[in-house]
Design a protein around this motif. Structure first.
Motif, PDB file in Angstrom:
ATOM      1  N   MET A  52     -12.950 -35.813   9.334  1.00 11.47           N
ATOM      2  CA  MET A  52     -13.877 -35.063   8.497  1.00 11.47           C
ATOM      3  C   MET A  52     -14.023 -35.792   7.162  1.00 11.47           C
ATOM      4  SD  MET A  52     -13.827 -31.075   7.242  1.00 11.47           S
ATOM      5  CE  MET A  52     -12.191 -31.112   6.594  1.00 11.47           C
ATOM      6  N   ALA A  53     -15.240 -35.939   6.712  1.00  6.50           N
ATOM      7  CA  ALA A  53     -15.533 -36.580   5.433  1.00  6.50           C
ATOM      8  C   ALA A  53     -15.094 -35.678   4.281  1.00  6.50           C
ATOM      9  CB  ALA A  53     -17.034 -36.862   5.322  1.00  6.50           C
ATOM     10  N   ASP A  54     -14.814 -36.292   3.132  1.00  2.00           N
ATOM     11  CA  ASP A  54     -14.514 -35.510   1.942  1.00  2.00           C
ATOM     12  C   ASP A  54     -15.772 -34.772   1.505  1.00  2.00           C
ATOM     13  OD1 ASP A  54     -11.877 -36.303   1.809  1.00  2.00           O
ATOM     14  OD2 ASP A  54     -12.309 -38.014   0.531  1.00  2.00           O
ATOM     15  N   TRP A  55     -15.613 -33.546   1.125  1.00  2.00           N
ATOM     16  CA  TRP A  55     -16.748 -32.724   0.701  1.00  2.00           C
ATOM     17  C   TRP A  55     -16.314 -31.907  -0.501  1.00  2.00           C
ATOM     18  CZ3 TRP A  55     -16.038 -27.477   0.537  1.00  2.00           C
ATOM     19  CH2 TRP A  55     -14.925 -26.990   1.237  1.00  2.00           C
ATOM     20  N   GLU A  56     -17.309 -31.401  -1.210  1.00  2.00           N
ATOM     21  CA  GLU A  56     -17.038 -30.476  -2.311  1.00  2.00           C
ATOM     22  C   GLU A  56     -18.212 -29.538  -2.474  1.00  2.00           C
ATOM     23  OE1 GLU A  56     -16.311 -32.907  -5.738  1.00  2.00           O
ATOM     24  OE2 GLU A  56     -18.432 -33.179  -6.152  1.00  2.00           O
ATOM     25  N   LEU A  57     -17.922 -28.386  -3.092  1.00  2.00           N
ATOM     26  CA  LEU A  57     -18.963 -27.416  -3.419  1.00  2.00           C
ATOM     27  C   LEU A  57     -19.211 -27.490  -4.913  1.00  2.00           C
ATOM     28  CD1 LEU A  57     -17.877 -24.171  -1.512  1.00  2.00           C
ATOM     29  CD2 LEU A  57     -19.709 -25.749  -0.916  1.00  2.00           C
ATOM     30  N   ARG A  58     -20.474 -27.438  -5.281  1.00  2.00           N
ATOM     31  CA  ARG A  58     -20.829 -27.328  -6.692  1.00  2.00           C
ATOM     32  C   ARG A  58     -21.842 -26.210  -6.826  1.00  2.00           C
ATOM     33  NH1 ARG A  58     -25.977 -28.745  -7.590  1.00  2.00           N
ATOM     34  NH2 ARG A  58     -26.891 -30.467  -6.436  1.00  2.00           N
ATOM     35  N   PRO A  59     -21.864 -25.549  -7.977  1.00  2.00           N
ATOM     36  CA  PRO A  59     -22.865 -24.492  -8.167  1.00  2.00           C
ATOM     37  C   PRO A  59     -24.275 -25.063  -8.037  1.00  2.00           C
ATOM     38  CG  PRO A  59     -21.210 -24.434  -9.902  1.00  2.00           C
ATOM     39  CD  PRO A  59     -20.990 -25.709  -9.137  1.00  2.00           C
ATOM     40  N   ALA A  60     -25.144 -24.313  -7.405  1.00  2.00           N
ATOM     41  CA  ALA A  60     -26.542 -24.729  -7.270  1.00  2.00           C
ATOM     42  C   ALA A  60     -27.274 -24.475  -8.582  1.00  2.00           C
ATOM     43  CB  ALA A  60     -27.220 -23.954  -6.147  1.00  2.00           C
ATOM     44  N   SER A  61     -28.386 -25.169  -8.735  1.00  2.00           N
ATOM     45  CA  SER A  61     -29.279 -24.925  -9.870  1.00  2.00           C
ATOM     46  C   SER A  61     -30.691 -24.761  -9.321  1.00  2.00           C
ATOM     47  CB  SER A  61     -29.221 -26.096 -10.858  1.00  2.00           C
ATOM     48  OG  SER A  61     -29.883 -27.225 -10.318  1.00  2.00           O
ATOM     49  N   ALA A  62     -31.586 -24.318 -10.167  1.00  2.00           N
ATOM     50  CA  ALA A  62     -32.986 -24.148  -9.748  1.00  2.00           C
ATOM     51  C   ALA A  62     -33.567 -25.465  -9.245  1.00  2.00           C
ATOM     52  CB  ALA A  62     -33.806 -23.585 -10.896  1.00  2.00           C
ATOM     53  N   ALA A  63     -33.057 -26.584  -9.744  1.00  2.00           N
ATOM     54  CA  ALA A  63     -33.560 -27.902  -9.331  1.00  2.00           C
ATOM     55  C   ALA A  63     -33.235 -28.226  -7.869  1.00  2.00           C
ATOM     56  CB  ALA A  63     -32.986 -28.980 -10.247  1.00  2.00           C
ATOM     57  N   ASP A  64     -32.318 -27.490  -7.252  1.00  2.00           N
ATOM     58  CA  ASP A  64     -31.933 -27.748  -5.861  1.00  2.00           C
ATOM     59  C   ASP A  64     -32.866 -27.102  -4.843  1.00  2.00           C
ATOM     60  OD1 ASP A  64     -29.479 -29.258  -6.317  1.00  2.00           O
ATOM     61  OD2 ASP A  64     -28.634 -27.366  -7.047  1.00  2.00           O
ATOM     62  N   VAL A  65     -33.769 -26.260  -5.277  1.00  2.00           N
ATOM     63  CA  VAL A  65     -34.554 -25.452  -4.344  1.00  2.00           C
ATOM     64  C   VAL A  65     -35.347 -26.294  -3.344  1.00  2.00           C
ATOM     65  CG1 VAL A  65     -36.593 -25.117  -5.821  1.00  2.00           C
ATOM     66  CG2 VAL A  65     -36.000 -23.391  -4.107  1.00  2.00           C
ATOM     67  N   ASP A  66     -35.959 -27.377  -3.759  1.00  2.00           N
ATOM     68  CA  ASP A  66     -36.760 -28.163  -2.814  1.00  2.00           C
ATOM     69  C   ASP A  66     -35.897 -28.842  -1.756  1.00  2.00           C
ATOM     70  OD1 ASP A  66     -39.211 -27.440  -3.892  1.00  2.00           O
ATOM     71  OD2 ASP A  66     -39.223 -29.101  -5.315  1.00  2.00           O
ATOM     72  N   ALA A  67     -34.751 -29.393  -2.160  1.00  2.00           N
ATOM     73  CA  ALA A  67     -33.857 -30.030  -1.190  1.00  2.00           C
ATOM     74  C   ALA A  67     -33.348 -29.000  -0.181  1.00  2.00           C
ATOM     75  CB  ALA A  67     -32.690 -30.703  -1.905  1.00  2.00           C
ATOM     76  N   VAL A  68     -33.012 -27.805  -0.664  1.00  2.00           N
ATOM     77  CA  VAL A  68     -32.524 -26.752   0.227  1.00  2.00           C
ATOM     78  C   VAL A  68     -33.647 -26.283   1.158  1.00  2.00           C
ATOM     79  CG1 VAL A  68     -31.589 -24.414   0.329  1.00  2.00           C
ATOM     80  CG2 VAL A  68     -30.702 -26.036  -1.367  1.00  2.00           C
ATOM     81  N   ALA A  69     -34.843 -26.127   0.647  1.00  2.00           N
ATOM     82  CA  ALA A  69     -35.980 -25.697   1.482  1.00  2.00           C
ATOM     83  C   ALA A  69     -36.269 -26.714   2.583  1.00  2.00           C
ATOM     84  CB  ALA A  69     -37.209 -25.466   0.613  1.00  2.00           C
ATOM     85  N   GLU A  70     -36.197 -27.997   2.246  1.00  2.00           N
ATOM     86  CA  GLU A  70     -36.435 -29.042   3.257  1.00  2.00           C
ATOM     87  C   GLU A  70     -35.347 -29.027   4.316  1.00  2.00           C
ATOM     88  OE1 GLU A  70     -39.145 -30.939   3.833  1.00  2.00           O
ATOM     89  OE2 GLU A  70     -39.955 -29.671   2.232  1.00  2.00           O
ATOM     90  N   LEU A  71     -34.096 -28.898   3.881  1.00  2.00           N
ATOM     91  CA  LEU A  71     -32.994 -28.858   4.844  1.00  2.00           C
ATOM     92  C   LEU A  71     -33.131 -27.640   5.754  1.00  2.00           C
ATOM     93  CD1 LEU A  71     -30.387 -30.018   5.970  1.00  2.00           C
ATOM     94  CD2 LEU A  71     -29.149 -28.747   4.186  1.00  2.00           C
ATOM     95  N   ARG A  72     -33.498 -26.513   5.195  1.00  2.00           N
ATOM     96  CA  ARG A  72     -33.699 -25.298   5.997  1.00  2.00           C
ATOM     97  C   ARG A  72     -34.731 -25.533   7.089  1.00  2.00           C
ATOM     98  NH1 ARG A  72     -36.819 -20.289   6.201  1.00  2.00           N
ATOM     99  NH2 ARG A  72     -35.385 -18.549   6.547  1.00  2.00           N
ATOM    100  N   ALA A  73     -35.833 -26.173   6.728  1.00  2.00           N
ATOM    101  CA  ALA A  73     -36.897 -26.434   7.702  1.00  2.00           C
ATOM    102  C   ALA A  73     -36.397 -27.311   8.848  1.00  2.00           C
ATOM    103  CB  ALA A  73     -38.089 -27.070   7.002  1.00  2.00           C
ATOM    104  N   VAL A  74     -35.586 -28.303   8.530  1.00  2.00           N
ATOM    105  CA  VAL A  74     -35.047 -29.201   9.558  1.00  2.00           C
ATOM    106  C   VAL A  74     -34.045 -28.468  10.443  1.00  2.00           C
ATOM    107  CG1 VAL A  74     -33.580 -31.249   9.901  1.00  2.00           C
ATOM    108  CG2 VAL A  74     -35.428 -31.302   8.211  1.00  2.00           C
ATOM    109  N   VAL A  75     -33.112 -27.756   9.821  1.00  2.00           N
ATOM    110  CA  VAL A  75     -32.024 -27.115  10.556  1.00  2.00           C
ATOM    111  C   VAL A  75     -32.522 -25.969  11.443  1.00  2.00           C
ATOM    112  CG1 VAL A  75     -29.911 -25.749  10.276  1.00  2.00           C
ATOM    113  CG2 VAL A  75     -30.253 -27.821   8.908  1.00  2.00           C
TER     114      VAL A  75
END
Length: 157
Positions: A1-24
């Motif tokens: 398993m690769a190293d991962w971390e969680l960071r708080p989201a910001s409003a600037a993340d919305v487009d990346a999250v929306a694109e990932l949602r569409a793919v997934v």
């Protein structure tokens, strides 16, 4: 398993999250006859709440997201998406366990919904979620907080 971390989201993340949602979600939504290229992204944008969302980073790069929104009787696990190349690597399980550990510590029930027929349902079932209700599109699941009981101290006489 690769190293991962969680960071708080910001409003600037919305487009990346929306694109990932569409793919997934694409394959499951197409199978259910509900995929709409614009709607899948807009629904995320309309409900994106950075205050309750974390971004999953692998090697310092965007790899996914997850939200844990407080509700009336439980926290709702929402928008849990991981880049397809990382699915099956153990990262999703590790992220979910971290969030569930937080809820267990607080004694919080967790609810979610998953698309009917989604392989993600197995992940949730392995982590203690059970079916609450179903409709033609969604399976609503619930997981009570796990209580950790300390062993009673032994007393020598």
């Amino acid at each position: 398993m690769a190293d991962w971390e969680l960071r708080p989201a910001s409003a600037a993340d919305v487009d990346a999250v929306a694109e990932l949602r569409a793919v997934v979600l694409r394959a499951d939504l197409e199978r259910l006859g509900r995929y709409d290229e614009q709607r899948v992204r807009q629904r995320l944008r309309d409900g994106f709440a950075p205050a309750y969302t974390w971004v999953v980073e692998v090697g310092g790069a965007f790899a996914g997201c997850v939200a844990l929104r407080p509700g009336a009787d439980a926290h709702w696990l929402e928008h849990f998406y991981l880049a397809p190349r990382l699915q099956g690597s153990g990262i999703g399980t590790a992220v979910l366990r971290e969030l569930l550990d937080r809820c267990d510590s607080a004694g919080t029930l967790v609810r979610l919904n998953v698309l009917r027929g989604s392989p993600a349902r197995r992940l949730y079932e392995r982590n203690g979620f059970t079916v609450d209700t179903e409709d033609p599109v969604d399976v609503f699941m619930v997981r009570p907080a796990l209580t950790i009981t300390a062993a009673a101290p032994t007393v020598s006489m």
